[in-house]
Scaffold this active site. Structure first.
Site, PDB file in Angstrom:
ATOM      1  N   PHE A 214      33.720  48.156  40.702  1.00  0.00           N
ATOM      2  CA  PHE A 214      34.468  47.005  41.209  1.00  0.00           C
ATOM      3  C   PHE A 214      34.586  45.993  40.080  1.00  0.00           C
ATOM      4  O   PHE A 214      33.581  45.469  39.598  1.00  0.00           O
ATOM      5  CB  PHE A 214      33.777  46.357  42.408  1.00  0.00           C
ATOM      6  CG  PHE A 214      34.590  45.236  42.994  1.00  0.00           C
ATOM      7  CD1 PHE A 214      35.431  45.467  44.072  1.00  0.00           C
ATOM      8  CD2 PHE A 214      34.569  43.963  42.432  1.00  0.00           C
ATOM      9  CE1 PHE A 214      36.222  44.450  44.593  1.00  0.00           C
ATOM     10  CE2 PHE A 214      35.361  42.943  42.941  1.00  0.00           C
ATOM     11  CZ  PHE A 214      36.183  43.184  44.019  1.00  0.00           C
ATOM     12  N   ASP A 323      30.625  44.367  32.401  1.00  0.00           N
ATOM     13  CA  ASP A 323      31.020  43.396  33.428  1.00  0.00           C
ATOM     14  C   ASP A 323      29.763  42.888  34.127  1.00  0.00           C
ATOM     15  O   ASP A 323      29.206  43.554  34.995  1.00  0.00           O
ATOM     16  CB  ASP A 323      31.976  44.093  34.407  1.00  0.00           C
ATOM     17  CG  ASP A 323      32.338  43.213  35.598  1.00  0.00           C
ATOM     18  OD1 ASP A 323      31.711  42.152  35.784  1.00  0.00           O
ATOM     19  OD2 ASP A 323      33.249  43.605  36.355  1.00  0.00           O
ATOM     20  N   THR A 378      46.658  27.857  31.152  1.00  0.00           N
ATOM     21  CA  THR A 378      46.708  26.392  31.187  1.00  0.00           C
ATOM     22  C   THR A 378      45.324  25.772  31.042  1.00  0.00           C
ATOM     23  O   THR A 378      45.099  24.919  30.196  1.00  0.00           O
ATOM     24  CB  THR A 378      47.345  25.914  32.506  1.00  0.00           C
ATOM     25  OG1 THR A 378      48.674  26.397  32.547  1.00  0.00           O
ATOM     26  CG2 THR A 378      47.360  24.390  32.586  1.00  0.00           C
TER      27      THR A 378
END
Lengths: 503, 503
Positions: A214, A323, A378
């Protein structure tokens, strides 16, 4: 009057040691809580969801898809390891908002953070960090590095686990092509074709992931996610990205050593084969793996497996992405789970989020994308979350919470081991590191019933995979919390066992 | 003492009207600032980046890819429309952190928000909102709806613009397949194939996007982004997703009406053709479009174009996704830019982020994914950001900031129109709504020089496309700020014009 208004907070909030002294000075040491005013145990008043939760869920359903909502929470009353719901039910929380609350609820150190006017202004003036970072940002990043970098020299902050993994993947692709291209500039054909999503500008490259993995639910991370069909159905994916088998060990490990070694070797062979085959069509630029597959069922692999995997990556020029979104920040008893593996070199990329509050990835110099704005967005993170992380790291250090995790983990593991012996037809395959522990029920129906009955009896827990119960308490979960939990679990399992025998 | 510690903030912060009264009571009405203690104008002390910025950038470069960093900012000193850098240079900010600061810097209403203990606790106890929302969440969402929903009944909160668009896209895919599948359950073949990224579980479906578009930089939103090659190079993409031409009008609009109508019609025909062609191979599930293409160069299209696009979507069962990430929250003089288009029905999905602080998307009931956790992630938003948005909305309402945007926009537009007339060989193609205004320079070199010289003279501005200057001031940017800016711009353009003539 105005200056009072815009500067309502004191410039020098109490130092963290004082806060922590206050937090631990009560009761005898062994059962003293690490958060003051924590309840002494669960207390259930209604079914869950109770009438007030139901009423609020009805209100919320007007604007919301409510399918996954369990109940509404009173976050003002919740404290330490205890979550309090809308109906004043007090539950011991072993799941902590899907493993995201390192210090539990309303920790005084976190409540104190925005008493500092500078911190408050960093929070409300959220910058575009990639372009206009605040003057405090270099020092904040330097401190973060000193404390927690997994021996990697660079960091790229992000907003959540999925976008950390998205950008880790992108970094692998760009690094792979940078290496191939060498000093040459982009060609005009590459530029023009890339704008239209075409070759050669947008190349055929892939990420290798594992069955049961996952890594998120954005479209590309979903192409690396293989834990449950319901996450993936109806969403287009990168069909040519290779998927290898993750080792699925037999437990207990010490009785199945040879067999598990063979499982390791088969999986490693498959990885090598896949990388080789892909070279002809859609080369592997990166390999992404969890140190412990979490959503997929708390599947562990040996340190040797992770070491050999790194060798294979190195040999083939594949970026090795660990991860640590769910495993990072201490729950396994080391700050990063992959520290348990004694890798000869650091991985190329380590991604993080959840307990860290801030998200992002650490990475090597070699893999760092040099051109500005290719790995960019951003906000590029959020100073408000970094400030919370700083306070969290300070508490972890001052209260030796990694030691606490190891002590609590030992108590929890031993207690579950005992239960597994008592109820061999119900529980099996106990495994884990620190408090990051899972145990399997015989079948998913039994697992679901255990979780349901735990909740009825005042424990918020969570499942993973098809039949596992996963433990994800806060780092402040102490031995006596483990005892409370184990007592309730024993009763729940005993009751279900009686029911089973009656049938 | 402890209770002082954990409850350092007053329970009843000053009501917003009082804050705003204090904020506007100084000076005469026309030049009164909407944030107190705002500087009266720019003031430059050093080149940019100045020596202190350079020193901090060197420190930051140890752990960071610094390519896109312009300078370091003193967020404690910045105020209202003025950004103050590490070297105490004070610049008028017409770019506001890539268009994300609706109330400028250190607005008293935002500094006041976390004086409320309940708000503070919502901030530091960040929940997994999809599973355990706080008891205040239903009311917060209801209020948000009443104030700003673009006539759509449901909301799905997210963390940033890219993940809002990722999940809007996913929602379109799932809705498309739900409609095809009807009441039938998933087949076993679908479930098994989806886990391995294969057909039929992971279907061949596409999103139609436009040349020049920008929808984010995660891998799938990047497949919908076509503004600049450097964003896309070396990243694999969905090569079969169709890309249509966005209308590129001739300015001024009133002199080119017939020609621009023809441009509209050609683009619409292309969209219809693409949808038709894709049906055989990779059907279009959703069409994503910005109401004004922002990164791509502030490209506008007519209300009629957007109306006809909606008709085409409806006819073909394609979800109509309006990406208001940059245009939303007031800068065009309406809260949502697509309100300017008088669409007969609301779009299917409207995505938002940036100025809104919180991110996510509003959507129709028909497109809402019913099954829990198919559109899901750990945090599903962030109450801390929603609380800031509430304060922002209150200020927008109380101070009529949309009216202010229209007044300032008129002044800015007229001033730029005048400049365009004075310098016809340097500036052209003025366009915009509210203060969301752009003007083109003749060539990208000239554009870059204007932006560079504006900064030297105390204006932080931003470019977009290849030769546009985009204006993205805060909603508190008043007429006198526009005058200050226009004066500086005139001098900059005049100087560059002299230089040009000399060459």
């Amino acid at each position: 009057m105005l200056s009072k208004l815009v500067k309502p907070v004191c410039r020098n909030p109490l130092p963290i040691e004082n806060i922590l002294k206050l937090a631990t000075c009560r009761g005898n040491a062994s059962v003293a809580n690490l958060v003051p005013e924590e309840p002494s145990g669960p207390s259930m008043k209604t079914d869950i969801p109770g009438p007030k939760s139901k009423q609020l869920m009805k209100q919320l359903s007007n604007v919301y898809n409510l399918g996954s909502t369990q109940y509404l929470v009173n976050y003002e009353k919740s404290s330490g390891n205890y979550i309090v719901d809308a109906d004043d039910n007090i539950m011991l929380d072993t799941y902590t908002q899907i493993s995201t609350m390192p210090l539990g609820y309303n920790h005084p150190a976190l409540l104190n953070v925005f008493n500092d006017e500078h911190n408050l202004k960093s929070l409300i003036n959220r910058p575009a960090l990639g372009v206009y970072p605040g003057i405090d940002w270099p020092q904040r990043m330097e401190n973060l590095f000193k404390q927690v970098s997994p021996k990697l020299p660079k960091i790229t902050p992000m907003m959540c686990g999925a976008c950390s993994n998205e950008n880790a993947i992108k970094t692998s692709f760009i690094a792979y092509r940078m290496r191939e291209r060498g000093d040459k500039d982009f060609t005009e054909v590459e530029k023009k074709s890339s704008i239209m999503n075409q070759l050669p500008g947008c190349p055929e490259l892939s990420i290798l992931s594992f069955r049961g993995a996952f890594h998120g639910r954005t479209v590309a991370t979903l192409s690396c996610t293989h834990s449950m069909a319901i996450h993936k159905l109806d969403v287009p994916s990168f069909a040519h990205w290779p998927i290898a088998t993750f080792p699925m060990y037999k437990y207990p490990l010490e009785e199945n050593r040879r067999e598990n070694e063979e499982i390791d070797n088969k999986c490693l062979e498959e990885v090598e084969d896949l990388i080789e085959v892909q070279k002809k069509t859609c080369p592997v630029a990166g390999l992404i793996i969890e140190p412990i597959q979490s959503e997929g069922g708390d599947n562990h692999a040996s340190p040797e497996f992770f070491q050999k995997l790194q060798k294979i990556c190195k040999k083939n020029g594949v970026a090795y992405i660990i991860d640590e979104v769910q495993t990072g920040c201490g729950p396994t008893g080391k700050f990063w789970c992959h520290e348990h593996f004694n890798l000869p070199n650091p991985p190329d990329i380590v991604t993080f989020s959840k307990k860290m509050q801030m998200a992002g990835f650490f990475h090597s110099d070699e893999i760092t994308v040099k051109h500005p704005s290719r790995i960019f967005n951003t906000w590029m993170g959020d100073p408000g979350k970094t400030i919370l992380l700083e306070a969290i790291l300070e508490v972890i250090k001052t209260q030796n919470l990694l030691d606490q995790v190891n002590r609590t983990g030992k108590r929890l593991f031993e207690g579950l081991e005992q239960l597994q012996k008592e109820f061999p037809d119900m529980l099996h395959s106990l495994r884990g590191r620190g408090t990051f522990i899972a145990i399997n029920a015989k079948g998913s129906e039994l697992r679901d019933n255990i979780i349901k009955n735990l909740k009825k009896n005042g424990v918020q827990s969570g499942g993973c995979g098809t039949e596992s119960i996963r433990h994800r308490p806060a780092l402040i979960f102490k031995e006596h919390h483990a005892d409370i939990y184990l007592d309730i679990l024993r009763n729940v399992v005993k009751d279900l066992s009686k029911g089973k025998k009656r049938n």
